[in-house]
Scaffold this motif. Structure first.
Motif, PDB file in Angstrom:
ATOM      1  N   GLY A   1       0.823  -1.391   0.352  1.00 20.99           N
ATOM      2  CA  GLY A   1      -0.441  -0.112  -0.123  1.00 20.99           C
ATOM      3  C   GLY A   1       1.073   0.795   0.041  1.00 20.99           C
TER       4      GLY A   1
ATOM      5  N   SER B   1       2.501   1.723  -3.608  1.00 19.30           N
ATOM      6  CA  SER B   1       1.486   2.312  -4.459  1.00 19.30           C
ATOM      7  C   SER B   1       1.211   3.786  -4.358  1.00 19.30           C
ATOM      8  N   GLU B   2       0.924   3.918  -2.802  1.00 13.54           N
ATOM      9  CA  GLU B   2       0.865   5.483  -2.543  1.00 13.54           C
ATOM     10  C   GLU B   2       1.725   6.374  -3.231  1.00 13.54           C
TER      11      GLU B   2
ATOM     12  N   ARG C   1       2.130   7.395  -6.644  1.00 19.48           N
ATOM     13  CA  ARG C   1       1.116   8.019  -6.428  1.00 19.48           C
ATOM     14  C   ARG C   1       0.874   9.777  -6.900  1.00 19.48           C
TER      15      ARG C   1
ATOM     16  N   GLN D   1      -4.466  -0.477   2.519  1.00 15.94           N
ATOM     17  CA  GLN D   1      -4.560   0.656   2.865  1.00 15.94           C
ATOM     18  C   GLN D   1      -4.559   1.634   4.370  1.00 15.94           C
TER      19      GLN D   1
ATOM     20  N   ALA E   1      -1.350   3.223   2.847  1.00 11.56           N
ATOM     21  CA  ALA E   1      -1.620   4.112   1.594  1.00 11.56           C
ATOM     22  C   ALA E   1      -1.726   5.017   2.609  1.00 11.56           C
TER      23      ALA E   1
ATOM     24  N   ARG F   1       0.066   8.950   2.387  1.00 12.54           N
ATOM     25  CA  ARG F   1      -0.913  10.335   2.532  1.00 12.54           C
ATOM     26  C   ARG F   1      -0.501  10.618   3.380  1.00 12.54           C
TER      27      ARG F   1
END
Length: 338
Positions: free
Chosen positions: A80, A83-84, A87, A284, A287, A291
Protein backbone atom coordinates in the motif's frame (compact mmCIF):
# COMPACT_ATOMS: atom_id res chain seq x y z
CA UNK A 1 28.09 32.48 2.62
CA UNK A 2 25.25 30.30 3.98
CA UNK A 3 24.27 27.25 1.98
CA UNK A 4 21.10 27.72 -0.06
CA UNK A 5 18.68 24.89 0.67
CA UNK A 6 15.28 23.83 -0.61
CA UNK A 7 13.78 25.17 2.61
CA UNK A 8 15.19 28.65 1.90
CA UNK A 9 13.80 28.63 -1.64
CA UNK A 10 10.43 27.39 -0.32
CA UNK A 11 10.36 30.23 2.22
CA UNK A 12 11.25 32.83 -0.41
CA UNK A 13 8.61 31.58 -2.88
CA UNK A 14 5.90 30.74 -0.34
CA UNK A 15 5.73 27.18 -1.67
CA UNK A 16 6.24 23.80 -0.04
CA UNK A 17 9.55 21.98 -0.21
CA UNK A 18 7.72 19.30 -2.19
CA UNK A 19 6.72 21.82 -4.90
CA UNK A 20 10.20 23.36 -4.95
CA UNK A 21 11.89 19.98 -5.32
CA UNK A 22 9.61 18.88 -8.16
CA UNK A 23 10.08 22.21 -9.93
CA UNK A 24 13.86 21.99 -9.80
CA UNK A 25 13.82 18.34 -10.84
CA UNK A 26 11.61 19.08 -13.85
CA UNK A 27 8.90 16.67 -12.69
CA UNK A 28 5.14 16.82 -13.06
CA UNK A 29 2.77 18.02 -10.35
CA UNK A 30 3.51 21.75 -10.59
CA UNK A 31 2.44 24.37 -13.10
CA UNK A 32 4.80 25.89 -15.67
CA UNK A 33 4.45 29.26 -13.95
CA UNK A 34 5.44 27.75 -10.58
CA UNK A 35 8.37 25.94 -12.15
CA UNK A 36 9.67 29.16 -13.76
CA UNK A 37 9.29 31.13 -10.54
CA UNK A 38 11.16 28.51 -8.50
CA UNK A 39 13.95 28.27 -11.03
CA UNK A 40 14.28 32.07 -11.13
CA UNK A 41 14.50 32.36 -7.33
CA UNK A 42 16.95 29.45 -7.17
CA UNK A 43 19.17 31.16 -9.74
CA UNK A 44 19.01 34.48 -7.90
CA UNK A 45 20.04 32.81 -4.65
CA UNK A 46 22.82 30.84 -6.32
CA UNK A 47 21.33 27.45 -5.53
CA UNK A 48 23.20 24.44 -6.89
CA UNK A 49 21.87 21.01 -6.06
CA UNK A 50 24.81 18.77 -5.13
CA UNK A 51 24.67 15.14 -6.15
CA UNK A 52 25.21 14.08 -2.54
CA UNK A 53 22.17 15.96 -1.18
CA UNK A 54 19.51 13.60 0.22
CA UNK A 55 16.48 13.34 -2.05
CA UNK A 56 13.72 15.44 -0.51
CA UNK A 57 11.14 13.23 -2.25
CA UNK A 58 12.22 10.06 -0.44
CA UNK A 59 10.17 8.62 2.42
CA UNK A 60 11.46 5.94 4.77
CA UNK A 61 9.40 2.91 5.79
CA UNK A 62 11.10 1.03 8.61
CA UNK A 63 9.74 -2.37 9.64
CA UNK A 64 10.70 -3.99 12.92
CA UNK A 65 12.69 -6.97 11.66
CA UNK A 66 11.87 -9.40 14.50
CA UNK A 67 8.07 -8.92 14.47
CA UNK A 68 7.49 -12.13 12.51
CA UNK A 69 3.95 -12.71 13.78
CA UNK A 70 2.77 -9.74 11.68
CA UNK A 71 4.83 -10.48 8.58
CA UNK A 72 1.82 -10.85 6.25
CA UNK A 73 0.29 -7.61 7.55
CA UNK A 74 3.61 -5.86 6.98
CA UNK A 75 3.74 -7.10 3.40
CA UNK A 76 0.32 -5.57 2.78
CA UNK A 77 1.41 -2.31 4.40
CA UNK A 78 4.49 -2.30 2.16
CA UNK A 79 2.39 -2.78 -0.97
CA UNK A 80 0.00 0.00 0.00
CA UNK A 81 2.81 2.41 0.84
CA UNK A 82 4.56 1.72 -2.47
CA UNK A 83 1.43 2.31 -4.54
CA UNK A 84 0.52 5.55 -2.77
CA UNK A 85 4.09 6.86 -2.82
CA UNK A 86 4.25 6.30 -6.57
CA UNK A 87 0.96 8.11 -7.02
CA UNK A 88 2.18 11.11 -5.02
CA UNK A 89 5.62 11.21 -6.61
CA UNK A 90 7.73 9.94 -3.70
CA UNK A 91 10.43 7.32 -3.63
CA UNK A 92 10.49 4.85 -0.74
CA UNK A 93 13.45 3.61 1.25
CA UNK A 94 12.22 0.27 2.65
CA UNK A 95 14.24 -1.04 5.58
CA UNK A 96 13.97 -3.83 8.13
CA UNK A 97 15.74 -3.16 11.41
CA UNK A 98 15.22 -2.56 15.12
CA UNK A 99 18.59 -0.90 15.80
CA UNK A 100 18.19 2.70 17.02
CA UNK A 101 21.33 3.92 15.21
CA UNK A 102 20.13 2.48 11.89
CA UNK A 103 16.64 3.94 12.38
CA UNK A 104 18.19 7.34 13.00
CA UNK A 105 20.37 7.15 9.89
CA UNK A 106 17.43 6.17 7.68
CA UNK A 107 15.17 8.93 8.99
CA UNK A 108 17.97 11.49 8.55
CA UNK A 109 18.20 10.68 4.84
CA UNK A 110 14.46 11.12 4.18
CA UNK A 111 11.81 13.83 4.29
CA UNK A 112 9.74 11.72 6.68
CA UNK A 113 9.34 8.13 7.80
CA UNK A 114 6.85 5.44 8.80
CA UNK A 115 7.88 3.24 11.72
CA UNK A 116 6.07 -0.11 11.62
CA UNK A 117 6.00 -2.51 14.56
CA UNK A 118 7.18 -2.51 18.17
CA UNK A 119 10.26 -0.28 17.88
CA UNK A 120 11.71 0.58 21.27
CA UNK A 121 11.84 3.92 23.05
CA UNK A 122 15.40 4.69 22.01
CA UNK A 123 14.61 4.13 18.34
CA UNK A 124 11.57 6.41 18.54
CA UNK A 125 13.52 9.06 20.48
CA UNK A 126 16.31 9.16 17.90
CA UNK A 127 13.85 9.40 15.04
CA UNK A 128 11.82 12.23 16.59
CA UNK A 129 14.97 14.12 17.56
CA UNK A 130 15.67 14.77 13.87
CA UNK A 131 12.54 16.91 13.55
CA UNK A 132 11.20 15.01 10.54
CA UNK A 133 7.54 13.96 10.19
CA UNK A 134 7.04 10.49 11.69
CA UNK A 135 4.00 8.23 11.32
CA UNK A 136 3.68 5.13 13.49
CA UNK A 137 1.96 1.82 12.75
CA UNK A 138 1.96 -0.03 16.03
CA UNK A 139 0.77 0.72 19.54
CA UNK A 140 1.05 4.09 21.28
CA UNK A 141 0.84 5.11 24.90
CA UNK A 142 -2.48 6.71 25.92
CA UNK A 143 -2.69 10.23 24.45
CA UNK A 144 0.87 9.96 23.17
CA UNK A 145 1.48 12.96 20.93
CA UNK A 146 2.34 11.06 17.77
CA UNK A 147 0.77 10.48 14.36
CA UNK A 148 -0.56 6.96 13.98
CA UNK A 149 -2.34 4.73 11.46
CA UNK A 150 -3.92 1.52 12.67
CA UNK A 151 -6.89 -0.81 12.66
CA UNK A 152 -9.99 -1.14 14.81
CA UNK A 153 -9.10 -3.97 17.19
CA UNK A 154 -11.47 -3.04 20.00
CA UNK A 155 -14.37 -2.50 17.61
CA UNK A 156 -13.58 -5.78 15.88
CA UNK A 157 -13.86 -7.66 19.15
CA UNK A 158 -17.22 -6.03 19.88
CA UNK A 159 -18.48 -6.77 16.36
CA UNK A 160 -17.54 -10.45 16.58
CA UNK A 161 -19.24 -10.72 19.98
CA UNK A 162 -22.46 -9.27 18.56
CA UNK A 163 -22.18 -11.57 15.55
CA UNK A 164 -21.82 -14.73 17.65
CA UNK A 165 -24.63 -13.76 20.03
CA UNK A 166 -26.90 -13.13 17.05
CA UNK A 167 -26.11 -16.65 15.82
CA UNK A 168 -27.38 -17.99 19.15
CA UNK A 169 -24.07 -18.81 20.86
CA UNK A 170 -24.11 -18.49 24.63
CA UNK A 171 -20.82 -20.23 25.58
CA UNK A 172 -18.05 -18.25 23.93
CA UNK A 173 -14.25 -18.38 24.21
CA UNK A 174 -11.67 -15.82 23.19
CA UNK A 175 -8.52 -17.77 22.31
CA UNK A 176 -5.70 -15.41 23.16
CA UNK A 177 -2.66 -17.48 22.28
CA UNK A 178 0.70 -16.19 23.41
CA UNK A 179 0.10 -13.12 25.62
CA UNK A 180 1.88 -9.80 25.18
CA UNK A 181 0.43 -8.48 21.93
CA UNK A 182 -1.55 -5.29 22.55
CA UNK A 183 -3.89 -5.74 19.59
CA UNK A 184 -5.04 -9.10 20.93
CA UNK A 185 -5.78 -7.54 24.30
CA UNK A 186 -7.85 -4.80 22.68
CA UNK A 187 -9.90 -7.41 20.81
CA UNK A 188 -10.49 -9.22 24.10
CA UNK A 189 -11.65 -5.99 25.73
CA UNK A 190 -14.05 -5.42 22.83
CA UNK A 191 -15.55 -8.91 23.14
CA UNK A 192 -15.88 -8.64 26.91
CA UNK A 193 -17.50 -5.20 26.71
CA UNK A 194 -20.39 -6.62 24.66
CA UNK A 195 -20.81 -10.00 26.35
CA UNK A 196 -20.92 -8.51 29.85
CA UNK A 197 -24.26 -7.01 28.88
CA UNK A 198 -25.73 -10.46 28.20
CA UNK A 199 -26.57 -12.20 31.48
CA UNK A 200 -27.22 -15.51 29.69
CA UNK A 201 -23.76 -15.66 28.06
CA UNK A 202 -20.78 -17.40 29.65
CA UNK A 203 -17.50 -16.02 28.37
CA UNK A 204 -13.97 -17.22 28.98
CA UNK A 205 -10.48 -16.38 27.79
CA UNK A 206 -7.87 -18.97 26.88
CA UNK A 207 -4.25 -17.86 27.17
CA UNK A 208 -1.61 -20.20 25.85
CA UNK A 209 1.64 -21.05 27.54
CA UNK A 210 4.33 -22.32 25.21
CA UNK A 211 4.12 -25.88 26.53
CA UNK A 212 0.32 -26.19 26.86
CA UNK A 213 -1.75 -27.16 23.84
CA UNK A 214 -5.23 -25.90 23.04
CA UNK A 215 -6.63 -29.38 23.70
CA UNK A 216 -5.48 -29.26 27.32
CA UNK A 217 -7.22 -25.92 27.84
CA UNK A 218 -10.40 -27.33 26.31
CA UNK A 219 -10.25 -30.43 28.51
CA UNK A 220 -9.88 -28.22 31.58
CA UNK A 221 -12.92 -26.19 30.51
CA UNK A 222 -14.99 -29.35 30.05
CA UNK A 223 -13.94 -30.60 33.48
CA UNK A 224 -15.25 -27.31 34.88
CA UNK A 225 -18.61 -27.85 33.19
CA UNK A 226 -18.02 -25.29 30.44
CA UNK A 227 -18.70 -26.51 26.89
CA UNK A 228 -18.12 -23.66 24.42
CA UNK A 229 -19.85 -23.56 21.05
CA UNK A 230 -17.97 -20.57 19.62
CA UNK A 231 -14.28 -19.64 19.51
CA UNK A 232 -13.00 -16.19 18.54
CA UNK A 233 -9.27 -16.52 17.89
CA UNK A 234 -6.78 -13.65 18.15
CA UNK A 235 -5.41 -14.25 14.64
CA UNK A 236 -6.03 -16.51 11.65
CA UNK A 237 -3.06 -18.80 12.32
CA UNK A 238 -4.36 -19.54 15.79
CA UNK A 239 -7.86 -20.12 14.38
CA UNK A 240 -6.47 -22.76 12.00
CA UNK A 241 -4.85 -24.53 14.95
CA UNK A 242 -8.11 -24.45 16.90
CA UNK A 243 -10.12 -25.75 13.94
CA UNK A 244 -7.65 -28.56 13.29
CA UNK A 245 -7.64 -29.63 16.93
CA UNK A 246 -11.43 -29.50 17.20
CA UNK A 247 -11.90 -31.61 14.06
CA UNK A 248 -9.30 -34.08 15.29
CA UNK A 249 -11.41 -34.47 18.43
CA UNK A 250 -14.52 -35.20 16.39
CA UNK A 251 -16.13 -31.77 16.32
CA UNK A 252 -18.12 -30.83 13.25
CA UNK A 253 -17.54 -27.25 12.15
CA UNK A 254 -19.73 -25.25 12.25
CA UNK A 255 -22.44 -27.67 13.53
CA UNK A 256 -20.75 -28.31 16.90
CA UNK A 257 -18.48 -25.27 17.10
CA UNK A 258 -18.11 -22.01 15.23
CA UNK A 259 -14.63 -20.51 14.79
CA UNK A 260 -13.76 -16.89 13.92
CA UNK A 261 -10.26 -15.63 13.12
CA UNK A 262 -8.67 -12.24 12.69
CA UNK A 263 -6.74 -10.82 9.75
CA UNK A 264 -8.18 -12.52 6.65
CA UNK A 265 -4.73 -13.57 5.54
CA UNK A 266 -3.97 -16.18 2.90
CA UNK A 267 -4.41 -19.18 5.21
CA UNK A 268 -8.06 -18.27 5.88
CA UNK A 269 -9.16 -19.75 2.56
CA UNK A 270 -6.68 -22.65 2.55
CA UNK A 271 -8.55 -24.77 5.09
CA UNK A 272 -11.86 -26.60 4.81
CA UNK A 273 -14.24 -25.29 5.93
CA UNK A 274 -12.94 -21.85 5.03
CA UNK A 275 -12.49 -19.45 7.91
CA UNK A 276 -14.85 -16.70 8.96
CA UNK A 277 -12.59 -13.85 10.02
CA UNK A 278 -12.16 -10.11 10.48
CA UNK A 279 -10.44 -8.58 7.49
CA UNK A 280 -7.61 -6.17 8.29
CA UNK A 281 -6.99 -3.75 5.41
CA UNK A 282 -3.21 -3.62 5.61
CA UNK A 283 -2.73 -2.22 2.12
CA UNK A 284 -4.98 0.70 2.91
CA UNK A 285 -3.05 1.27 6.15
CA UNK A 286 0.19 1.58 4.20
CA UNK A 287 -1.38 4.06 1.79
CA UNK A 288 -2.80 6.09 4.68
CA UNK A 289 0.65 6.29 6.29
CA UNK A 290 2.09 7.84 3.13
CA UNK A 291 -0.83 10.28 2.76
CA UNK A 292 -0.40 11.40 6.38
CA UNK A 293 3.32 11.96 5.85
CA UNK A 294 2.53 13.94 2.70
CA UNK A 295 0.09 16.11 4.67
CA UNK A 296 2.78 16.77 7.28
CA UNK A 297 5.49 17.56 4.74
CA UNK A 298 3.20 20.02 2.97
CA UNK A 299 1.94 21.66 6.16
CA UNK A 300 -1.72 20.72 5.81
CA UNK A 301 -2.00 19.72 9.48
CA UNK A 302 -1.25 22.06 12.42
CA UNK A 303 2.12 21.11 13.89
CA UNK A 304 0.75 20.94 17.44
CA UNK A 305 -2.04 18.47 16.60
CA UNK A 306 -1.38 14.72 16.57
CA UNK A 307 -3.50 12.63 14.23
CA UNK A 308 -4.92 9.11 14.54
CA UNK A 309 -6.16 7.38 11.40
CA UNK A 310 -8.14 4.15 11.79
CA UNK A 311 -8.88 1.79 8.92
CA UNK A 312 -12.06 -0.08 9.81
CA UNK A 313 -12.05 -3.88 9.60
CA UNK A 314 -14.89 -6.03 8.32
CA UNK A 315 -16.28 -9.46 9.21
CA UNK A 316 -15.89 -11.85 6.28
CA UNK A 317 -18.43 -14.66 6.64
CA UNK A 318 -17.36 -18.11 5.46
CA UNK A 319 -18.21 -21.71 6.34
CA UNK A 320 -16.51 -21.99 9.76
CA UNK A 321 -19.38 -20.13 11.47
CA UNK A 322 -23.03 -20.89 11.77
CA UNK A 323 -26.04 -20.81 14.11
CA UNK A 324 -25.82 -22.86 17.28
CA UNK A 325 -27.79 -25.99 16.42
CA UNK A 326 -26.84 -28.32 19.28
CA UNK A 327 -26.86 -27.94 23.07
CA UNK A 328 -23.51 -27.10 24.61
CA UNK A 329 -23.11 -30.52 26.24
CA UNK A 330 -23.85 -32.35 22.96
CA UNK A 331 -20.46 -31.49 21.47
CA UNK A 332 -17.67 -34.06 21.78
CA UNK A 333 -15.95 -34.33 25.13
CA UNK A 334 -12.17 -34.30 25.07
CA UNK A 335 -10.99 -37.73 26.23
CA UNK A 336 -8.18 -37.96 28.76
CA UNK A 337 -5.97 -39.69 26.18
CA UNK A 338 -5.55 -36.43 24.26
Amino acid sequence: MAKVTLAIIAQRTGLSKFAVSRSLAGKSGVSDETRRRVQQVAAELGYARPSTEPDSLTLGVIFHDTDLINSELHLLIQNGAQSEAQRLGYRLNMSWTHRPDEIQAIVRSCSGAVLVGPHGREGFARAYALGKPIVRQGWLEPLEQADHVGGTDHEAGSAVANYLVTLGHRRIVYVHGTPGYRGRVERFYGVREVLERHADVEFREMKFDADIRFTEHLRAAHADGFHPTAFFCAHDGLALTVMSELMRLGYRIPEDASVVGFGDYSAATQISPQLTTVKVFGQQMGAACVRLLDDRINGRIPADISVRVQITGRIIERASCGPRTTPEVAAPIVPAAF
